[in-house]
Structure formats: structure tokens, C-alpha cells
Scaffold this motif. Sequence first.
Motif, PDB file in Angstrom:
ATOM      1  N   ALA A  45     -28.245  80.904 -71.371  1.00 42.65           N
ATOM      2  CA  ALA A  45     -27.641  79.583 -71.178  1.00 42.65           C
ATOM      3  C   ALA A  45     -26.646  79.243 -72.279  1.00 42.65           C
ATOM      4  O   ALA A  45     -25.631  78.580 -72.028  1.00 42.65           O
ATOM      5  CB  ALA A  45     -28.728  78.519 -71.096  1.00 42.65           C
ATOM      6  N   PHE A  46     -26.915  79.700 -73.499  1.00 43.67           N
ATOM      7  CA  PHE A  46     -25.982  79.416 -74.588  1.00 43.67           C
ATOM      8  C   PHE A  46     -24.612  80.014 -74.308  1.00 43.67           C
ATOM      9  O   PHE A  46     -23.579  79.445 -74.690  1.00 43.67           O
ATOM     10  CB  PHE A  46     -26.528  79.963 -75.911  1.00 43.67           C
ATOM     11  CG  PHE A  46     -27.527  79.065 -76.581  1.00 43.67           C
ATOM     12  CD1 PHE A  46     -27.124  77.918 -77.238  1.00 43.67           C
ATOM     13  CD2 PHE A  46     -28.878  79.376 -76.549  1.00 43.67           C
ATOM     14  CE1 PHE A  46     -28.048  77.085 -77.861  1.00 43.67           C
ATOM     15  CE2 PHE A  46     -29.813  78.557 -77.162  1.00 43.67           C
ATOM     16  CZ  PHE A  46     -29.396  77.404 -77.815  1.00 43.67           C
ATOM     17  N   ALA A  47     -24.583  81.182 -73.643  1.00 34.12           N
ATOM     18  CA  ALA A  47     -23.315  81.852 -73.356  1.00 34.12           C
ATOM     19  C   ALA A  47     -22.499  81.111 -72.310  1.00 34.12           C
ATOM     20  O   ALA A  47     -21.291  81.347 -72.188  1.00 34.12           O
ATOM     21  CB  ALA A  47     -23.575  83.283 -72.902  1.00 34.12           C
ATOM     22  N   GLU A  48     -23.132  80.220 -71.557  1.00 39.61           N
ATOM     23  CA  GLU A  48     -22.399  79.443 -70.563  1.00 39.61           C
ATOM     24  C   GLU A  48     -21.633  78.282 -71.187  1.00 39.61           C
ATOM     25  O   GLU A  48     -20.757  77.700 -70.550  1.00 39.61           O
ATOM     26  CB  GLU A  48     -23.364  78.918 -69.507  1.00 39.61           C
ATOM     27  CG  GLU A  48     -24.049  79.998 -68.683  1.00 39.61           C
ATOM     28  CD  GLU A  48     -25.004  79.410 -67.662  1.00 39.61           C
ATOM     29  OE1 GLU A  48     -24.780  78.257 -67.236  1.00 39.61           O
ATOM     30  OE2 GLU A  48     -25.985  80.096 -67.300  1.00 39.61           O
ATOM     31  N   LEU A  49     -21.991  77.938 -72.407  1.00 35.19           N
ATOM     32  CA  LEU A  49     -21.315  76.835 -73.100  1.00 35.19           C
ATOM     33  C   LEU A  49     -20.130  77.370 -73.883  1.00 35.19           C
ATOM     34  O   LEU A  49     -20.239  78.367 -74.595  1.00 35.19           O
ATOM     35  CB  LEU A  49     -22.292  76.143 -74.059  1.00 35.19           C
ATOM     36  CG  LEU A  49     -23.488  75.443 -73.425  1.00 35.19           C
ATOM     37  CD1 LEU A  49     -24.474  75.017 -74.501  1.00 35.19           C
ATOM     38  CD2 LEU A  49     -23.025  74.228 -72.615  1.00 35.19           C
ATOM     39  N   GLY A  50     -18.992  76.705 -73.761  1.00 32.75           N
ATOM     40  CA  GLY A  50     -17.808  77.106 -74.507  1.00 32.75           C
ATOM     41  C   GLY A  50     -17.500  76.132 -75.626  1.00 32.75           C
ATOM     42  O   GLY A  50     -18.131  75.081 -75.757  1.00 32.75           O
ATOM     43  N   PHE A  51     -16.519  76.471 -76.434  1.00 32.36           N
ATOM     44  CA  PHE A  51     -16.049  75.598 -77.499  1.00 32.36           C
ATOM     45  C   PHE A  51     -14.614  75.157 -77.211  1.00 32.36           C
ATOM     46  O   PHE A  51     -13.859  75.847 -76.526  1.00 32.36           O
ATOM     47  CB  PHE A  51     -16.070  76.324 -78.848  1.00 32.36           C
ATOM     48  CG  PHE A  51     -17.429  76.396 -79.488  1.00 32.36           C
ATOM     49  CD1 PHE A  51     -18.153  75.248 -79.747  1.00 32.36           C
ATOM     50  CD2 PHE A  51     -17.970  77.622 -79.859  1.00 32.36           C
ATOM     51  CE1 PHE A  51     -19.408  75.304 -80.346  1.00 32.36           C
ATOM     52  CE2 PHE A  51     -19.222  77.694 -80.460  1.00 32.36           C
ATOM     53  CZ  PHE A  51     -19.934  76.532 -80.706  1.00 32.36           C
ATOM     54  N   ALA A  52     -14.228  74.017 -77.763  1.00 25.28           N
ATOM     55  CA  ALA A  52     -12.859  73.515 -77.688  1.00 25.28           C
ATOM     56  C   ALA A  52     -12.304  73.487 -79.109  1.00 25.28           C
ATOM     57  O   ALA A  52     -12.372  72.461 -79.800  1.00 25.28           O
ATOM     58  CB  ALA A  52     -12.831  72.116 -77.069  1.00 25.28           C
ATOM     59  N   PRO A  53     -11.756  74.618 -79.598  1.00 22.45           N
ATOM     60  CA  PRO A  53     -11.401  74.722 -81.015  1.00 22.45           C
ATOM     61  C   PRO A  53     -10.059  74.084 -81.364  1.00 22.45           C
ATOM     62  O   PRO A  53      -9.176  73.942 -80.524  1.00 22.45           O
ATOM     63  CB  PRO A  53     -11.341  76.235 -81.225  1.00 22.45           C
ATOM     64  CG  PRO A  53     -10.881  76.763 -79.898  1.00 22.45           C
ATOM     65  CD  PRO A  53     -11.528  75.871 -78.873  1.00 22.45           C
ATOM     66  N   HIS A  54      -9.932  73.713 -82.629  1.00 27.08           N
ATOM     67  CA  HIS A  54      -8.646  73.340 -83.223  1.00 27.08           C
ATOM     68  C   HIS A  54      -8.147  74.536 -84.030  1.00 27.08           C
ATOM     69  O   HIS A  54      -8.946  75.281 -84.600  1.00 27.08           O
ATOM     70  CB  HIS A  54      -8.799  72.137 -84.158  1.00 27.08           C
ATOM     71  CG  HIS A  54      -9.057  70.851 -83.444  1.00 27.08           C
ATOM     72  ND1 HIS A  54      -8.062  70.161 -82.780  1.00 27.08           N
ATOM     73  CD2 HIS A  54     -10.184  70.116 -83.304  1.00 27.08           C
ATOM     74  CE1 HIS A  54      -8.581  69.061 -82.251  1.00 27.08           C
ATOM     75  NE2 HIS A  54      -9.871  69.007 -82.550  1.00 27.08           N
ATOM     76  N   VAL A  55      -6.823  74.704 -84.089  1.00 30.71           N
ATOM     77  CA  VAL A  55      -6.279  75.833 -84.844  1.00 30.71           C
ATOM     78  C   VAL A  55      -5.548  75.395 -86.107  1.00 30.71           C
ATOM     79  O   VAL A  55      -5.256  76.214 -86.970  1.00 30.71           O
ATOM     80  CB  VAL A  55      -5.327  76.684 -83.969  1.00 30.71           C
ATOM     81  CG1 VAL A  55      -6.109  77.352 -82.847  1.00 30.71           C
ATOM     82  CG2 VAL A  55      -4.182  75.845 -83.396  1.00 30.71           C
ATOM     83  N   ALA A 362     -18.367  78.158 -87.052  1.00 31.87           N
ATOM     84  CA  ALA A 362     -18.132  77.304 -85.878  1.00 31.87           C
ATOM     85  C   ALA A 362     -17.545  75.957 -86.291  1.00 31.87           C
ATOM     86  O   ALA A 362     -16.627  75.435 -85.625  1.00 31.87           O
ATOM     87  CB  ALA A 362     -19.440  77.106 -85.116  1.00 31.87           C
ATOM     88  N   LEU A 363     -18.045  75.385 -87.376  1.00 32.91           N
ATOM     89  CA  LEU A 363     -17.481  74.113 -87.847  1.00 32.91           C
ATOM     90  C   LEU A 363     -16.011  74.274 -88.194  1.00 32.91           C
ATOM     91  O   LEU A 363     -15.185  73.409 -87.875  1.00 32.91           O
ATOM     92  CB  LEU A 363     -18.248  73.612 -89.075  1.00 32.91           C
ATOM     93  CG  LEU A 363     -19.653  73.064 -88.868  1.00 32.91           C
ATOM     94  CD1 LEU A 363     -20.201  72.536 -90.189  1.00 32.91           C
ATOM     95  CD2 LEU A 363     -19.672  71.959 -87.818  1.00 32.91           C
ATOM     96  N   ARG A 364     -15.685  75.355 -88.863  1.00 34.80           N
ATOM     97  CA  ARG A 364     -14.284  75.590 -89.216  1.00 34.80           C
ATOM     98  C   ARG A 364     -13.419  75.696 -87.966  1.00 34.80           C
ATOM     99  O   ARG A 364     -12.335  75.105 -87.885  1.00 34.80           O
ATOM    100  CB  ARG A 364     -14.171  76.867 -90.047  1.00 34.80           C
ATOM    101  CG  ARG A 364     -12.731  77.229 -90.371  1.00 34.80           C
ATOM    102  CD  ARG A 364     -12.640  78.357 -91.370  1.00 34.80           C
ATOM    103  NE  ARG A 364     -11.240  78.709 -91.618  1.00 34.80           N
ATOM    104  CZ  ARG A 364     -10.797  79.262 -92.738  1.00 34.80           C
ATOM    105  NH1 ARG A 364     -11.644  79.523 -93.725  1.00 34.80           N
ATOM    106  NH2 ARG A 364      -9.527  79.567 -92.882  1.00 34.80           N
ATOM    107  N   GLY A 365     -13.879  76.452 -86.982  1.00 34.95           N
ATOM    108  CA  GLY A 365     -13.100  76.595 -85.763  1.00 34.95           C
ATOM    109  C   GLY A 365     -12.929  75.294 -84.998  1.00 34.95           C
ATOM    110  O   GLY A 365     -11.909  75.077 -84.335  1.00 34.95           O
ATOM    111  N   LEU A 366     -13.929  74.428 -85.092  1.00 36.61           N
ATOM    112  CA  LEU A 366     -13.853  73.144 -84.407  1.00 36.61           C
ATOM    113  C   LEU A 366     -13.105  72.094 -85.218  1.00 36.61           C
ATOM    114  O   LEU A 366     -12.857  70.981 -84.726  1.00 36.61           O
ATOM    115  CB  LEU A 366     -15.271  72.629 -84.111  1.00 36.61           C
ATOM    116  CG  LEU A 366     -16.080  73.457 -83.112  1.00 36.61           C
ATOM    117  CD1 LEU A 366     -17.523  72.973 -83.077  1.00 36.61           C
ATOM    118  CD2 LEU A 366     -15.462  73.410 -81.712  1.00 36.61           C
ATOM    119  N   GLY A 367     -12.773  72.417 -86.470  1.00 32.12           N
ATOM    120  CA  GLY A 367     -12.069  71.463 -87.317  1.00 32.12           C
ATOM    121  C   GLY A 367     -12.962  70.353 -87.825  1.00 32.12           C
ATOM    122  O   GLY A 367     -12.489  69.243 -88.093  1.00 32.12           O
TER     123      GLY A 367
END
Length: 405
Positions: A45-55, A362-367
Motif C-alpha cells: 500500500a505504501f507504494a501506491e502513495l506518491g509524493f508531490a516534490p519541490h525542486v 523525503a523532507l528535503r524533496g518535499l521542501g
Amino acid sequence: MSQHKWFETVAIAQERARRRLPKSVYKALIAGSEKGVTLADNQAAFAELGFAPHVIGAPPERTLDTHVLGQPMSMPVMISPTGVQAVHPEGEVAVARAAAARGIAMGLSSFASKPIEEVVAANSQTFFQMYWMGDRESMARRMQRARDAGAVGLIATTDWSFSNGRDWGSPIIPQAMDLKTIITRSPEALVRPRWSAQFARTGRPPELSTPNLTEAGKPAPGFFEAYYEWMQTPPPTWDDIAWMAQEWGGTFLLKGVCRVDDALRAVDAGVSGISVSNHGGNNLDSTPASIRCVSAVADRVGDQIDVVLDGGVRRGSDVVKALALGARATLIGRAYLWGLGAGGQAGVENVLDVLRGGIDSALRGLGRADIHDVQRSDVLVPDGFTRELGVVPAPASVPEPVAVG
């Protein structure tokens, strides 16, 4: 840490543990009930969740510190209580030391192989776990012992039933490590010489007793003796849970809640927090993954009590996804047992370092600069992912009759 003990992912720790542990010991760690539907879904189930990252604009430093169930912790991860950790001679004490070294709380099972006094000495942030078993007087005595030892909280586990049949078979767990059992199991142990050597150096075989269930003047019961006592005790009522919370008189976590209506009853019973859990897929098979249930529960009671998640966490990004859906923290079980089996205390510390690194990444990727800044919008939740169990739909409104003049 020496290079041969180092692993960069929990999956590698699991593979190291598989190679090091006797086959039956390893099979006991990976077991799930019946077909293993829930066991598999907990991770999938975790693999079904995506992230919305900032670059652009990622914070140069991230803060992972938090407070959970009244305890300051270096990251939103706790050690889930698991019974009889015979994968290593130091068992729960090694895990407690690793957790203390990494600044997180320890959950100690009442079915543990090490006494609570030793574990609290190794980690002052120890929660003692209990099942509803025996009578209230014996349970009150166990609580008092935990209180006297310095436990900071109590965990009541309710997500374990008698659903223990497995389609792929179950390893035979001995009643006790007597001479006959040692001789019978020796071929399996001999092909794992490093594991066997660990116990040989202690002069003792793997411990299968439960010292935290010892009654005055009696020897510690064996695992199955304790298990049978639990099986023969009628399941608890909500009044029983309320009694436990009141008798303990401190931080009280109810483990095993997947339904919103149960979460609401738990709040009424006086709990401090609930763990959204299905006992790692070892309870009622075909129960949804914990991560599918956490948002519905957190949305209803997360402003009143701490909601944590237990089940399927193998990566730091899994922790961040759980927090985005409303959990205050996650508990880990098999992940740290792989580390314990692969390298003792150092192996558990390694697993915790892996999770911390994944959370930070993950925190870094999400900003996000702080773990508390994670939001629901940071994850992509596909349609149909969430399971809102126990939600009573509001009654349909009935239009008022229109008077005809």
C-alpha cells in the motif's frame, strides 16, 4: 561499524538476517496469518502513495525532533513491542540500547525474553505492553511492576486473535529449550555457525521464557504457557479497557484500532493514544493495510489523542507518508528485528539510521524544513486508497412536508 555489518536499506538487513538465522527462526519473523493478504498489503500500500516534490528552495537543514505520547524523540519512529526476541542473545536489551542511542522510545512486550527492569535500565523511555490475560488482580500486579521499574507508558495490544493458520505452513516453535530440543534442533543451528556461536559464548540456549509474567515464588512461564493463559482469558470489553487506562493512571496506548467507531470508543475509554495496526498481518487476514486506515481515524480523533501507525514501514519515506496522512509517528517491528538478527545492537542502530536518512531525504524533496510541516497535499493518494472502516453515514435528510392551501 565494520563494513560487513553495514547495510544501506532495511531490505539488505532482512537478507543478512535470513542468511544468519536458522530457517525456523527466520520463518517465525516473516510469518503472517492465513494467505498473507494483509501481510503483503501492509507494504504494498505504501507504494501506491506518491509524493508531490519541490525542486527549488529546499531547506539546507531539516528538523526531525518530535514529541509522541509525552516523550521527546529524535524522529517520529518508535520500537513496537515484539515477543521473545531469540534472534540474538541480548534480545530486547540490545534493541533498547540501540533505541536509546538514537533517541527514540522502546516498546517492551510482556512476552519478552528480558525483564523490564533490565530494559528500562537500557532505555528510560520504555513503554510496557500487555495483553488482556489472566484476572484483573494479576494484571494490576504486572502494571505495578512496570510502574516500579520506571516504564513511561502502557501499551494494550488488542489486534491479535487466534487466526494463526498459514497457507505456507508455520515453523514449529518448541515449548522450551531443553536438552531434547537442543539435540533435535542442532542440525538447523549447525548450518548457521555465527548465530550458534553467539549463544555458545553466553553458555545459554535461546531464552523462551517470559520473565515479565512471573508471579511471586514461581518460575517465569514459558512462551506457550503464557500464550495458553491468554487464549483462555475472555476477550476484553470496553469497560475492561477503561479499567486498564484508569488502573495504569498514566500514558496509555491502545494498539490495534483500524475503525473510526472503535477510535471514538477508545477516546471515551480514556486512552492517551491509539495505534492503527493489524498486528503486522498476524491477526484477521484480509484486514486492510494500516496505512489505508490511518487518515480516517486521524481525521476523527487526531485532535484529541495521539494517533500512530504500525505496519509495513520499511523506509523513511514510508514514515513521511504516514505523517502526511495524519499519524503522529510510526512504530516498527520486523524492520528492527532484521537489524537485530543481522548485527545485534549495531544492526538495530543501522536500521534506525537508514530510516532517519530516508525521512530527511523525503523532507528535503518535499521542501519541508520540519517534520511537523508535512501536509496531506505532499502525498498523492489514488482514488479508492483510503478505507473508512466503521464510519456511520449521516442519515439522509427528509424534506419537510409542504402544506397545500
